[in-house]
Enzyme design. Structure first.
Site, PDB file in Angstrom:
ATOM      1  N   HIS A  53       0.829  -1.198   0.000  1.00 22.73           N
ATOM      2  CA  HIS A  53       0.000   0.000   0.000  1.00 22.73           C
ATOM      3  C   HIS A  53       0.869   1.256   0.000  1.00 22.73           C
ATOM      4  O   HIS A  53       0.597   2.232  -0.731  1.00 22.73           O
ATOM      5  CB  HIS A  53      -0.907  -0.021   1.236  1.00 22.73           C
ATOM      6  CG  HIS A  53      -1.856   1.124   1.317  1.00 22.73           C
ATOM      7  ND1 HIS A  53      -2.331   1.614   2.503  1.00 22.73           N
ATOM      8  CD2 HIS A  53      -2.432   1.894   0.359  1.00 22.73           C
ATOM      9  CE1 HIS A  53      -3.150   2.613   2.281  1.00 22.73           C
ATOM     10  NE2 HIS A  53      -3.221   2.808   0.981  1.00 22.73           N
TER      11      HIS A  53
ATOM     12  N   GLU B 261       2.304   1.822  -3.397  1.00 22.02           N
ATOM     13  CA  GLU B 261       1.275   2.384  -4.287  1.00 22.02           C
ATOM     14  C   GLU B 261       1.257   3.908  -4.165  1.00 22.02           C
ATOM     15  O   GLU B 261       1.200   4.630  -5.161  1.00 22.02           O
ATOM     16  CB  GLU B 261      -0.085   1.798  -3.920  1.00 22.02           C
ATOM     17  CG  GLU B 261      -1.278   2.469  -4.590  1.00 22.02           C
ATOM     18  CD  GLU B 261      -2.466   2.590  -3.672  1.00 22.02           C
ATOM     19  OE1 GLU B 261      -2.974   3.720  -3.505  1.00 22.02           O
ATOM     20  OE2 GLU B 261      -2.897   1.565  -3.109  1.00 22.02           O
ATOM     21  N   HIS B 262       1.307   4.415  -2.938  1.00 25.58           N
ATOM     22  CA  HIS B 262       1.327   5.863  -2.725  1.00 25.58           C
ATOM     23  C   HIS B 262       2.575   6.499  -3.340  1.00 25.58           C
ATOM     24  O   HIS B 262       2.503   7.545  -3.999  1.00 25.58           O
ATOM     25  CB  HIS B 262       1.291   6.172  -1.223  1.00 25.58           C
ATOM     26  CG  HIS B 262      -0.078   6.154  -0.628  1.00 25.58           C
ATOM     27  ND1 HIS B 262      -0.688   7.262  -0.100  1.00 25.58           N
ATOM     28  CD2 HIS B 262      -0.978   5.138  -0.486  1.00 25.58           C
ATOM     29  CE1 HIS B 262      -1.892   6.950   0.351  1.00 25.58           C
ATOM     30  NE2 HIS B 262      -2.085   5.652   0.139  1.00 25.58           N
TER      31      HIS B 262
ATOM     32  N   GLU C  60      -4.900   7.566   6.421  1.00 28.34           N
ATOM     33  CA  GLU C  60      -5.914   6.706   5.810  1.00 28.34           C
ATOM     34  C   GLU C  60      -6.335   5.616   6.782  1.00 28.34           C
ATOM     35  O   GLU C  60      -7.517   5.266   6.884  1.00 28.34           O
ATOM     36  CB  GLU C  60      -5.361   6.100   4.518  1.00 28.34           C
ATOM     37  CG  GLU C  60      -6.387   5.387   3.668  1.00 28.34           C
ATOM     38  CD  GLU C  60      -5.819   4.939   2.338  1.00 28.34           C
ATOM     39  OE1 GLU C  60      -6.293   3.915   1.818  1.00 28.34           O
ATOM     40  OE2 GLU C  60      -4.893   5.611   1.816  1.00 28.34           O
TER      41      GLU C  60
ATOM     42  N   GLY D 239     -28.994 -15.965  -1.093  1.00 29.97           N
ATOM     43  CA  GLY D 239     -29.317 -14.551  -0.937  1.00 29.97           C
ATOM     44  C   GLY D 239     -30.687 -14.180  -1.457  1.00 29.97           C
ATOM     45  O   GLY D 239     -31.093 -13.016  -1.376  1.00 29.97           O
TER      46      GLY D 239
ATOM     47  N   GLU E 205     -34.575 -13.453  -1.817  1.00 25.98           N
ATOM     48  CA  GLU E 205     -35.459 -12.844  -0.833  1.00 25.98           C
ATOM     49  C   GLU E 205     -36.928 -13.074  -1.133  1.00 25.98           C
ATOM     50  O   GLU E 205     -37.797 -12.504  -0.476  1.00 25.98           O
ATOM     51  CB  GLU E 205     -35.172 -11.339  -0.746  1.00 25.98           C
ATOM     52  CG  GLU E 205     -33.759 -11.026  -0.288  1.00 25.98           C
ATOM     53  CD  GLU E 205     -33.498  -9.536  -0.148  1.00 25.98           C
ATOM     54  OE1 GLU E 205     -34.480  -8.757  -0.180  1.00 25.98           O
ATOM     55  OE2 GLU E 205     -32.332  -9.137  -0.016  1.00 25.98           O
ATOM     56  N   GLY E 206     -37.228 -13.908  -2.139  1.00 23.49           N
ATOM     57  CA  GLY E 206     -38.609 -14.179  -2.492  1.00 23.49           C
ATOM     58  C   GLY E 206     -39.244 -15.215  -1.580  1.00 23.49           C
ATOM     59  O   GLY E 206     -38.684 -15.632  -0.555  1.00 23.49           O
TER      60      GLY E 206
ATOM     61  N   LEU F 296     -30.429  -9.937   4.588  1.00 25.50           N
ATOM     62  CA  LEU F 296     -29.451 -11.013   4.400  1.00 25.50           C
ATOM     63  C   LEU F 296     -28.719 -10.761   3.095  1.00 25.50           C
ATOM     64  O   LEU F 296     -29.321 -10.348   2.105  1.00 25.50           O
ATOM     65  CB  LEU F 296     -30.181 -12.361   4.365  1.00 25.50           C
ATOM     66  CG  LEU F 296     -29.402 -13.669   4.171  1.00 25.50           C
ATOM     67  CD1 LEU F 296     -30.234 -14.834   4.709  1.00 25.50           C
ATOM     68  CD2 LEU F 296     -29.111 -13.946   2.693  1.00 25.50           C
TER      69      LEU F 296
END
Length: 759
Positions: free
Chosen positions: A87, A90-91, A168, A311, A313-314, A331
Site C-alpha cells: 500500500h 502504491e502511494h 488513511e 441470498g 429474498e422471495g 441477508l
C-alpha cells in the site's frame, strides 16, 4: 490462450472466439459475442512482447478516455516485518519518475485536462487508473507508464506519504466494517498471508528505505504480471500504437505467478465464534466459509449460483423464514475471490433483538437451507434462468465508461482467459453439478467462522491495530452438534421459476409521441430511438401539498417508504433478478415510484405495486424490526463519517424544509404501525402525479400505465402554488453562511462553496 499483435489474421481471431477452447481436460463452446444494433464499440486484445496483457475498447460515443493498470501484487505479499508495504509503495509511485520528476506532474496534468486518478491495493493485486478528456489521453498514458518503468521513490517524500497512509488508517479506526475485517484477519491461521494488517501505519512502516521500495518493486512489478486496459474514442490502431510506445519499455523479469497456501482457516469440528463490540449500534452476524479457487470455474459459476439461492429474498427463501420468526431484517450472500488458490463465501445477517438473543437459531436455519439445497440437487432451471438474464444483459446492459469500465476490464483480463475475459461475467456455459456439490459441501459448520457484532456482547481481548474489543471461543459441544445435524424444513425451499423473466424482447418500431397534461396527472413520454433496447423506465413522482411540510410528516414518510418496501420485498426481489426493478423513495419533495428494466413484464409489476401503495400488509413484528432499524440509523448518525455528517448539515442549512436524522429521532420514537397505515391511506388524496415513461413502449401503452396508477391512487389535483417544491436559501451578494459542528468521531471534513451566478 494469447492473441498476438495486430498482425494476427482477423478471420482466424474471429473464429477463435466461436470455436472450442480448452478448460482443463474439457472443451467449451463459446457463442459469438452479441452486438446491439447501435453498438459502435470495437475491442482488441493482445500481449506485448514484454508479456503484458492488453485490452483496448474504442467507442465514438464515449464522453471520456480512461486507462487502468492492474499489477499482480497486493497486501498478501507484504513482508511480515513491513505490514502495509504494498500500500505504501502504491502511494509512492505517484511522486515522480525519471521522465517526469515533479511529484505533482501526474496529478496536475490530469486536473488541468478535466481528469482524475486513483489507485487501490487489494489482497493479491494493485490497481492504478485515471480518466481524462479525449484530447489529452496520450499524454496521460505516457505519464502513467513511467510508474512502472522508472519511479524515483524520492526519500524526501517518504515521511509525508507514510503519514498519508497512517491518516488513511486512522480514518478507518472507527469504521466497523474495517474493524470486523481486521478482526477476521487476526483469526486466520497464524503464519498464513491472510493473517495480516494490509493498510499499514506509522508503526509498521517506520524506517522503510528507498532501497526496500525499489527491491519490492523489482520483485513484483514485472510486465508479465501486469494487465492494461484503455477505453476511449480514439481508434484501436491509435491506442495500440500508444500502448506499444509507452508500455513496451516496461521490464519483464519473467516472474512466476505468486501462489498461496489454500488453507487459511483449517476445518475444525467446533463452532468458531468471535463476538465484537462495534462503535455504532449494530446487530450483525457474518458467516465465512473458505472455498477453493473459483476463477477456473468461470464457465459454470457454482459460487454465483450458491450466492443467488442463499441470498434470494422471495417466497420460500431463508430470509423469509428468518423474518417470519422475527430474527433478521436483511441477508446478503456473496463470494470474495481473494486469490487463484482460495476464495471466501460470506453470508451476512442484520439481526433483530430476538435474532441477537437467538443467533444460534439463525445459524441453524442457514444450515437447514443448505441441507434443502443438498437434497434438491443441482437446480438446472435456475442455471438456465441466470444464463438467459446474463445473455440479455450482455447484449443490452449499459456497461458504463470511464475509469470504472477500464478498471473492470484490466481486472478481468488478469484472471480469465484473454480470449473471453471481458465476456466472462455474462457467460453461463456449462452446468456442472459435481463442482456445485463440492462447493455446497464447503458450507458446513466445521468450515465456518462466525462473527457476531453487537453492543454489549461479552469481550475479553483487544485487537491491536484497531483497538477492537472482542472475544473468541471454539465450542465443539451441544450447539455445534445441533448445527451439524440441521436438516431441511418445509418453509425453506429453492426459488420457484421466475414469472418475470422476459419472453418478448422485440424492439418496437418508431411511434408518435403523446402527452397527458391534466390538473392531477402529467405524462411525458418518449420512445427509445437511440439505444434500441427492449427496456422501459417508468418514473412517477407524487408532488405533495405544501401544508404537509413538517417534521412529523418527514418522519412518517421515512417509515412509509420502509414499510411499503418490506411489504413488497419478495415480489420486488423476484422481479429484480429478472432484470425488472422497483424502487420507492419518499420524502417531503415527493414520493417517487420507479419501475425499470425489460419492458415485457413491467405492466405486471406496476399493477402489483400500485395496490400496496395505499394499503400494505405488514405484521406488528415486522414493523417492530423496521422501527428498530430506523431508530438505530438515526441514533448512529453522529457516529457516521465526517463527510456524510457535513452533507446533512449543509442540506439542513440551505433547504427550506430538511430535517437531519438526529432531529427526526425524537419524533420517530413514538411512531406506530397504525400511524403509518393511516398516513398511507391519505397520502395520495391531494397532489399531482408527474410521470415520465421512456423506452421500448408505445404511446398508448404509456398512457394506459400512467392512468392505471392514477386510478389506483385516486389523487385529486391541487393548484401550482400549493405544491411543495424545493426552495433554497437566497444569500445576498457578499453574505457568508458558516456552519461549524464539533463531531463525536475522530474524522474531520471541510467544505467551501461559492455561488458563481445563474447558469
Amino acid at each position: 490462450m494469447k492473441r498476438p499483435g495486430n498482425s494476427f489474421p482477423r478471420i482466424v481471431w474471429f473464429l477463435l472466439a466461436a470455436v472450442l477452447f480448452a478448460s482443463g481436460a474439457r472443451a467449451l463452446e463459446v457463442p459469438p459475442a452479441p452486438k446491439a444494433p447501435n453498438d459502435k464499440s470495437q475491442i482488441r486484445k493482445f500481449v506485448l512482447e514484454n508479456g503484458m496483457k492488453v485490452i483496448l475498447l474504442s467507442d465514438p460515443n464515449f464522453n471520456k478516455s480512461a486507462a487502468s493498470v492492474t499489477v499482480g501484487v497486493g497486501s498478501l505479499m507484504d513482508p511480515p516485518d513491513r505490514q502495509g508495504l504494498a500500500h505504501f509503495l502504491e502511494h509512492m509511485l505517484f511522486l515522480g519518475t525519471e521522465k517526469y520528476p515533479s511529484e505533482s506532474e501526474y496529478g496536475n496534468y490530469l486536473r488541468s485536462n478535466g481528469g482524475y486518478s486513483n489507485a487501490y491495493t487489494a489482497s493479491d493485486y494493485t490497481n492504478y487508473h485515471f480518466e481524462i478528456r479525449h484530447e489529452a489521453f496520450e499524454g496521460a498514458i505516457d505519464r502513467l507508464a513511467q510508474f512502472f518503468i522508472a519511479p524515483l521513490f524520492k526519500a524526501e517524500f517518504a515521511d509525508r506519504e507514510m503519514n498519508a497512509v497512517n491518516s488513511e488508517n486512522q480514518k478507518n479506526l472507527e469504521n466497523d466494517n474495517w474493524r470486523r475485517y481486521q478482526l477476521r484477519n487476526s483469526l486466520c491461521l497464524p503464519g498464513h498471508p491472510e493473517n495480516h494488517f494490509g493498510t499499514g501505519n506509522l508503526e509498521t512502516l517506520k524506517g522503510t528505505t528507498r532501497e526496500e521500495l525499489l527491491a519490492f518493486h523489482k520483485k513484483y512489478y514485472s510486465a508479465n504480471r501486469m494487465t492494461l486496459a484503455l477505453t476511449g474514442a480514439a481508434s484501436l490502431d491509435e491506442m495500440e500504437a500508444w500502448v506499444r510506445e509507452y508500455f513496451g519499455p516496461v521490464k519483464n523479469y519473467n516472474l512466476p505467478e505468486v501462489r498461496f497456501p489454500p488453507e487459511y482457516l483449517p476445518r475444525k469440528p467446533a463452532l468458531r465464534l468471535a463476538r465484537m463490540e462495534p462503535v455504532k449500534d449494530l446487530r450483525e452476524l457474518t458467516l465465512e466459509f473458505p472455498l477453493p479457487g473459483v476463477w477456473e470455474h468461470w464457465a459454470s459459476k457454482p459460487d454465483e449460483l450458491l450466492s443467488f439461492i442463499l441470498g434470494y429474498e422471495g417466497e420460500g427463501s431463508l430470509l423469509s423464514k428468518l423474518k417470519a420468526e422475527g430474527l433478521a431484517t436483511s441477508l446478503g450472500a456473496f463470494t470474495y475471490d481473494r486469490t487463484a488458490d482460495y476464495a471466501s463465501f460470506y453470508v451476512n445477517f442484520e439481526l433483530t433483538p430476538a435474532g441477537l438473543e437467538h443467533y444460534e437459531r439463525v445459524i441453524e436455519l442457514f444450515f437447514s437451507a443448505v441441507d434443502d439445497m443438498r437434497q434438491a440437487g443441482f437446480p438446472s432451471y435456475l442455471f438456465r434462468e441466470r444464463a438467459k438474464m446474463a445473455s440479455l444483459d450482455e447484449l443490452y446492459k449499459d456497461k458504463g465508461e470511464g475509469a470504472a469500465r477500464a478498471v473492470e476490464l484490466a481486472n478481468l483480463i488478469r484472471i480469465y482467459p484473454l480470449e473471453v475475459a471481458e465476456r466472462v461475467p455474462y457467460l453461463w456455459l456449462k452446468e456442472d453439478p459435481e463442482v456445485y456439490r463440492q462447493f455446497l459441501d464447503r458450507l458446513a459448520p466445521d468450515n465456518m467462522l462466525a462473527i457476531l457484532v453487537a453492543r454489549g456482547v461479552e469481550t475479553d481481548s483487544v485487537e491491536p491495530y484497531y483497538g477492537t474489543k472482542y472475544s473468541y471461543v471454539e465450542d465443539g459441544g451441544e450447539v455445534y452438534a445441533r448445527l451439524a445435524a440441521a436438516h431441511r424444513i418445509p418453509d425453506i425451499h429453492l426459488p420457484d421459476p421466475n414469472p418475470f423473466i422476459p419472453e418478448n424482447t422485440e424492439v418496437l418500431a418508431l411511434r408518435p409521441i403523446r402527452l397527458i397534461d391534466e390538473p392531477a396527472l402529467k405524462l411525458y413520454y418518449a420512445q427509445d430511438v437511440e439505444f434500441l433496447r427492449p427496456m422501459v423506465a417508468q418514473i412517477y413522482r407524487l408532488r405533495l401539498p405544501r401544508d404537509m411540510a413538517s417534521l412529523e410528516n418527514a418522519v412518517l414518510l421515512d417509515f412509509y417508504q420502509a414499510c411499503v418496501g418490506e411489504a413488497l420485498n419478495e415480489i420486488a426481489y423476484t422481479a429484480g433478478v429478472a432484470g425488472l426493478s422497483f424502487d420507492l423513495s419518499a420524502d417531503l419533495e415527493g414520493v417517487t415510484l420507479t419501475v425499470k428494466g425489460y419492458n415485457d413484464k413491467a405492466s405486471d409489476l406496476l399493477e402489483t405495486v400500485a395496490g400496496a401503495l395505499t394499503h400494505f400488509e405488514l405484521s406488528e413484528e415486522r414493523f417492530a424490526a423496521i422501527k428498530d432499524r430506523l431508530l438505530r440509523q438515526m441514533a448512529n448518525f453522529p457516529l457516521s463519517d465526517a463527510w456524510r455528517i457535513l452533507g446533512e448539515y449543509r442540506r439542513s442549512a440551505v433547504r427550506e424544509f430538511y430535517f437531519r436524522p438526529d432531529e427526526k429521532l425524537p419524533a420517530a420514537e413514538g411512531v406506530e404501525l397504525a400511524d403509518v397505515k393511516r398516513f398511507a391511506a391519505t397520502l395520495y388524496r391531494r397532489g399531482r402525479i408527474e410521470s415520465l415513461i421512456h423506452g421500448n413502449v408505445t404511446a398508448s401503452e404509456a398512457m394506459t400505465a400512467a392512468r392505471h396508477l392514477h386510478a389506483a391512487l385516486g389523487t385529486a389535483p391541487i393548484d401550482d402554488d400549493e405544491i411543495l417544491r424545493r426552495r433554497l436559501l437566497v444569500q445576498p451578494e457578499g453574505d457568508q453562511l458558516l456552519v461549524v459542528e464539533k463531531l463525536k468521531v475522530n474524522n474531520s471534513a471541510y467544505r467551501e462553496e461559492y455561488f458563481l451566478g445563474e447558469d
